[in-house]
Design a protein around this motif. Structure first.
Motif, short mmCIF file in Angstrom:
data_model
loop_
_atom_site.label_atom_id
_atom_site.label_comp_id
_atom_site.label_asym_id
_atom_site.label_seq_id
_atom_site.Cartn_x
_atom_site.Cartn_y
_atom_site.Cartn_z
N ASP A 10 -35.07 103.20 64.20
CA ASP A 10 -35.36 104.49 64.54
C ASP A 10 -35.76 105.32 63.40
OD1 ASP A 10 -33.18 104.46 63.24
OD2 ASP A 10 -31.70 105.41 64.56
N GLY A 11 -36.41 104.63 62.33
CA GLY A 11 -36.59 105.47 61.27
C GLY A 11 -35.37 105.93 60.37
N ARG A 12 -34.21 105.47 60.57
CA ARG A 12 -33.16 105.93 59.87
C ARG A 12 -33.34 105.47 58.49
NH1 ARG A 12 -28.21 107.37 61.88
NH2 ARG A 12 -28.42 106.39 63.82
N SER A 13 -33.21 106.42 57.54
CA SER A 13 -33.28 106.04 55.94
C SER A 13 -31.93 105.55 55.46
CB SER A 13 -33.99 107.07 55.12
OG SER A 13 -33.37 108.27 55.27
N THR A 14 -31.67 105.28 54.20
CA THR A 14 -30.40 104.65 54.05
C THR A 14 -29.54 105.71 53.50
OG1 THR A 14 -31.46 102.85 52.84
CG2 THR A 14 -29.62 103.38 51.96
N PHE A 15 -30.24 106.87 53.05
CA PHE A 15 -29.30 107.94 52.71
C PHE A 15 -28.66 108.94 53.82
CE2 PHE A 15 -33.30 110.52 53.27
CZ PHE A 15 -32.75 111.71 53.65
N ARG A 16 -29.50 108.67 54.88
CA ARG A 16 -28.99 109.25 56.43
C ARG A 16 -27.83 108.33 56.71
NH1 ARG A 16 -34.33 110.96 57.20
NH2 ARG A 16 -34.55 113.33 57.01
N ALA A 17 -28.02 107.10 56.77
CA ALA A 17 -27.03 105.94 57.08
C ALA A 17 -25.69 106.33 56.23
CB ALA A 17 -27.60 104.60 57.15
N GLN B 125 -18.00 99.38 52.76
CA GLN B 125 -18.71 100.90 53.51
C GLN B 125 -20.30 100.87 53.08
OE1 GLN B 125 -15.48 103.30 51.96
NE2 GLN B 125 -15.81 104.44 53.71
N SER B 126 -20.63 100.51 51.91
CA SER B 126 -21.97 100.72 51.50
C SER B 126 -22.93 99.38 52.25
CB SER B 126 -21.98 100.06 50.08
OG SER B 126 -21.43 101.33 49.12
N GLU B 127 -22.23 98.30 52.48
CA GLU B 127 -23.06 97.06 53.24
C GLU B 127 -23.22 97.78 54.70
OE1 GLU B 127 -22.83 92.39 53.88
OE2 GLU B 127 -20.80 93.35 53.40
N GLU B 128 -22.26 98.33 55.27
CA GLU B 128 -22.32 98.92 56.58
C GLU B 128 -23.47 100.08 56.54
OE1 GLU B 128 -19.66 101.13 60.03
OE2 GLU B 128 -18.57 100.40 58.06
N ALA B 129 -23.58 100.59 55.85
CA ALA B 129 -24.66 101.78 55.76
C ALA B 129 -26.07 100.98 55.47
CB ALA B 129 -24.44 102.72 54.40
N LEU B 130 -25.97 100.12 54.70
CA LEU B 130 -27.51 99.23 54.47
C LEU B 130 -27.66 98.55 55.94
CD1 LEU B 130 -26.74 97.57 50.96
CD2 LEU B 130 -28.45 99.25 51.58
N LYS B 131 -26.86 97.98 56.54
CA LYS B 131 -27.17 97.21 57.73
C LYS B 131 -27.46 98.35 58.83
CE LYS B 131 -24.30 93.43 57.34
NZ LYS B 131 -22.99 92.60 57.71
N LEU B 132 -26.87 99.50 58.74
CA LEU B 132 -27.17 100.58 59.57
C LEU B 132 -28.77 101.02 59.51
CD1 LEU B 132 -26.07 102.34 61.84
CD2 LEU B 132 -25.44 103.94 60.12
N SER B 133 -29.05 101.17 58.36
CA SER B 133 -30.49 101.67 57.77
C SER B 133 -31.36 100.75 58.29
CB SER B 133 -30.64 102.04 56.37
OG SER B 133 -30.52 100.91 55.61
N VAL B 134 -31.16 99.21 58.11
CA VAL B 134 -32.11 98.23 58.41
C VAL B 134 -32.28 97.86 59.98
CG1 VAL B 134 -32.74 95.91 57.86
CG2 VAL B 134 -32.06 97.16 56.05
N ASP B 135 -31.07 97.78 60.61
CA ASP B 135 -31.04 97.35 61.84
C ASP B 135 -31.54 98.02 62.86
OD1 ASP B 135 -29.86 95.06 60.91
OD2 ASP B 135 -27.71 95.37 61.32
#
Length: 293
Positions: free
Chosen positions: A167-174, A154-164
């Motif tokens: 839209d300015g999405r930060s890691t903690f929001r992901a 799940q952490s890897e999924e959140a990291l990818k979401l914040s990078v890919d």
């Protein structure tokens, strides 16, 4: 799953050693001496070695070797000894907990940069936090390490979401999208389970959003905003240093009002960045034994 239950999975395996709490209590005793503190530190070989490393490092040493623990306490200073005790204890607590998403050296490198910047911000801004902002900076992302180790997929999924997503999405929001909570909540829960002071818990919990605490009492709100703003700015300074930049835009964006809350202006940032840059390698050798050679 809640931040508290996730943190408990780690706190059951990695507790804050009693010696760190004992040292903190001893330092609060006006009748204690460097000798008393030294005798307590000598009970922990890892902490003793770290204290001698920092006392003989370029940060404190004037060319005269320091071999005695009580002398090292005097050279380094009691506040720094407390920082060292909590910091070394935190590093040791996670030594046996592996994760696949980040190296421990990279994690502590960023954490120590943030810690050094936090200490500089407090000094330059002349804002009294009521505690050690070095500790708060050092542990600000500890919740992320918990998530990496206990929920790697799940952490890897959140990291990818914040990078890919561009839209300015930060890691903690992901993280909130994937987990329902973020690493600030997990870190605050772990700090509470470890018995760390309230200001450390608050700084960890609100370091991404220092003005979103929801407190109505003016005194309590100001206290939280100060400690959280210090770590919020320190995190940005750390990232700027990591990419070898001097430009504020190259780090995570600051919340409006952060500099004003800390009695700082943009012209103060080069000095804060310089202090962080100058001390991080030495701090890494002290806190992470693999880098002590």
């Amino acid at each position: 799953m809640t931040p508290e239950t996730l943190a408990s999975e780690v706190s059951d395996l990695a507790s804050m050693p009693d010696i760190a709490i004992q040292i903190n209590n001893l330092l609060s005793d006006p009748n204690s001496s460097a000798w008393d503190i030294g005798r307590l530190i000598e009970q922990d070989p890892g902490l003793s070695a770290a204290l001698l490393r920092i006392a003989n490092s370029a940060l404190y040493n004037n060319g005269i070797p320091v071999n005695a623990i009580d002398r090292a306490v005097t050279v380094v200073g009691t506040r720094e000894v407390r920082d060292l005790a909590f910091g070394v204890s935190a590093v040791e607590a996670f030594e046996g907990i592996s994760n696949q998403l980040i190296t421990m050296e990279d994690f502590w490198y960023h954490s120590l940069r943030t810690a050094a910047a936090a200490r500089a911000i407090e000094k330059i801004g002349r804002k009294r936090s009521g505690g050690s902002m070095f500790i708060a900076g050092l542990l600000h992302d500890i919740g992320q390490l918990v998530m990496f180790s206990r929920r790697p997929e799940q952490s890897e999924e959140a990291l990818k979401l914040s990078v890919d997503r561009d839209d300015g999405r930060s890691t903690f929001r992901a993280e909130r999208e994937i987990f329902g909570f973020d690493h600030t909540e997990v870190g605050a829960a772990l700090a509470k389970q470890w018995g760390l002071p309230a200001y450390v818990i608050d700084a960890i919990r609100f370091h991404h959003q220092p003005f979103s605490h929801g407190k109505e009492d003016d005194e309590e709100a100001n206290r939280i905003e100060v400690v959280a703003s210090i770590v919020h700015l320190a995190n940005t300074v750390a990232v700027i240093g990591e990419v070898e930049s001097t430009q504020l835009d190259d780090g995570p964006s600051l919340r409006e009002g952060t500099l004003e809350k800390l009695n700082l202006v943009l012209d103060d940032l080069p000095e804060i960045l310089s202090i962080s840059n100058d001390t991080v390698d030495e701090l890494l050798r002290v806190f992470v034994p693999a880098n002590a050679a």
